[in-house]
Write a protein that holds these residues in place. Sequence first.
Motif, short mmCIF file in Angstrom:
data_model
loop_
_atom_site.label_atom_id
_atom_site.label_comp_id
_atom_site.label_asym_id
_atom_site.label_seq_id
_atom_site.Cartn_x
_atom_site.Cartn_y
_atom_site.Cartn_z
N ILE A 174 0.83 -1.21 0.00
CA ILE A 174 0.00 0.00 0.00
C ILE A 174 0.86 1.25 0.00
CG2 ILE A 174 -1.64 1.39 1.33
CD1 ILE A 174 -2.71 -1.22 2.53
N TYR A 175 1.75 1.35 0.99
CA TYR A 175 2.47 2.61 1.19
C TYR A 175 3.61 2.78 0.19
CZ TYR A 175 -0.69 2.72 5.04
OH TYR A 175 -1.85 2.70 5.77
N ARG A 239 -4.68 7.47 -2.98
CA ARG A 239 -4.65 8.24 -4.22
C ARG A 239 -4.51 7.30 -5.42
NH1 ARG A 239 -2.95 13.88 -4.19
NH2 ARG A 239 -0.90 13.80 -3.22
N VAL A 240 -3.80 6.20 -5.23
CA VAL A 240 -3.66 5.23 -6.33
C VAL A 240 -3.97 3.80 -5.92
CG1 VAL A 240 -2.06 6.50 -7.81
CG2 VAL A 240 -1.15 5.17 -5.90
N TYR A 241 -3.64 3.44 -4.68
CA TYR A 241 -3.81 2.04 -4.27
C TYR A 241 -5.28 1.64 -4.35
CZ TYR A 241 -3.30 -2.33 -1.80
OH TYR A 241 -3.32 -3.66 -1.48
N ILE A 255 -6.00 5.93 -13.49
CA ILE A 255 -5.06 5.13 -12.69
C ILE A 255 -5.00 3.72 -13.25
CG2 ILE A 255 -4.59 4.19 -10.38
CD1 ILE A 255 -4.27 7.22 -10.59
N ARG A 256 -3.79 3.21 -13.38
CA ARG A 256 -3.61 1.88 -13.93
C ARG A 256 -3.00 0.93 -12.92
NH1 ARG A 256 -0.80 2.76 -19.39
NH2 ARG A 256 -0.20 0.60 -18.98
N ARG A 257 -3.18 -0.35 -13.22
CA ARG A 257 -2.66 -1.41 -12.37
C ARG A 257 -1.67 -2.24 -13.18
NH1 ARG A 257 -3.92 -6.58 -11.98
NH2 ARG A 257 -3.53 -7.70 -10.04
N THR A 265 0.36 -3.40 -8.50
CA THR A 265 0.93 -2.07 -8.32
C THR A 265 0.04 -1.04 -9.01
OG1 THR A 265 3.15 -2.98 -8.25
CG2 THR A 265 2.98 -0.67 -8.86
N HIS A 266 -0.22 0.07 -8.34
CA HIS A 266 -1.14 1.07 -8.87
C HIS A 266 -0.42 2.39 -9.05
CE1 HIS A 266 -2.95 -1.99 -6.30
NE2 HIS A 266 -3.99 -1.97 -7.10
#
Length: 285
Positions: A174-175, A239-241, A255-257, A265-266
């Motif tokens: 996450i972080y 914001r992205v996760y 946002i992509r993965r 990963t985001h």
Amino acid sequence: MPELPEVETVVRTLRRPLQGASIVGVRLGPRQLRRPWPVDRNFVFTTPRPVLGVYRRGKWIRCRLRGGWNLLFHLGMTGRLRVTDAEAALEPHTHLVFDLSPGNRQIRFQDIRRFGVADLLTDEECEALLSGEQLGPEPFDLTAEQLWQKARGSKRCLKAILMDQSVTAGVGNIYADEALFEARLHPARLGITLRREEAQRLRNALVSVLHRAIEVNGSTIRTFFFGEDGRGGYQNEFRVYHQTGKPCPRCGAVIRRLLVAGRSTHFCPRCQPAPRRRARTGSHR
DNA sequence: ACAGGATCCTGGGGGC
DNA sequence: TGCCCCCAGGATCCTG
């Protein structure tokens, strides 16, 4: 998935109920964790063991006991550690119960997936495990220079470097994603390509993301709870996760993965530009 | 030597 | 509606 902010939240929650308490017994659940509890050390609790303090190091929880003993916990993916009334019904997947005195209370360790760790260690064993030899500095103590030195000597991608516990302790999926977004760095960038000022940005981003997450008791996605029913709040600030398909809060791009270092990963493809592929030497195109 | 992949483990969610 | 398969990932071990 407990990372540094979630583990910090658990530790802070445990401190009050364990203040002035002693552990007077331990009991095992029917199933073993991956690392078996050292039953040959159960004699430690034949005398009451006052709790001297509860500390976090990276994702580890250390509970220091009188007489040079320590409980060491890692929550893995789904671990849960809390103090409850002894009368409360035993929750499923409870693997360890520590009886407390005074009061009819217990410390209970639950872990659905059993990726977690619970151990009983001497001071020396515990300190060896948590020392700088094994575990990198806390992110708050990590300097940009240290991060840069680690990165520039590595062919791994930034995401893998951030999650390497020997680089800095406590960062997980996450972080890592949130910090890389904040620093505007692509997760698949190779460590060797990191510039000094980018290392500074990444270090600052990591620290600010972690501080904010601690302020709101970490992130609860599915399985993270602290105390009786405490939930984190940082999942509302991602914001992205887990934001695949949603607009980037900074630029509006989608946002992509991606799979990076084997982990989902985001990232924002516009704010975090992909590393440029090296031109093939001696050939056109 | 170092990097990446497989492994462990279970509940929940997606797909049919 | 129900069932099956696959996915999530921290740390460790294995392989190339």
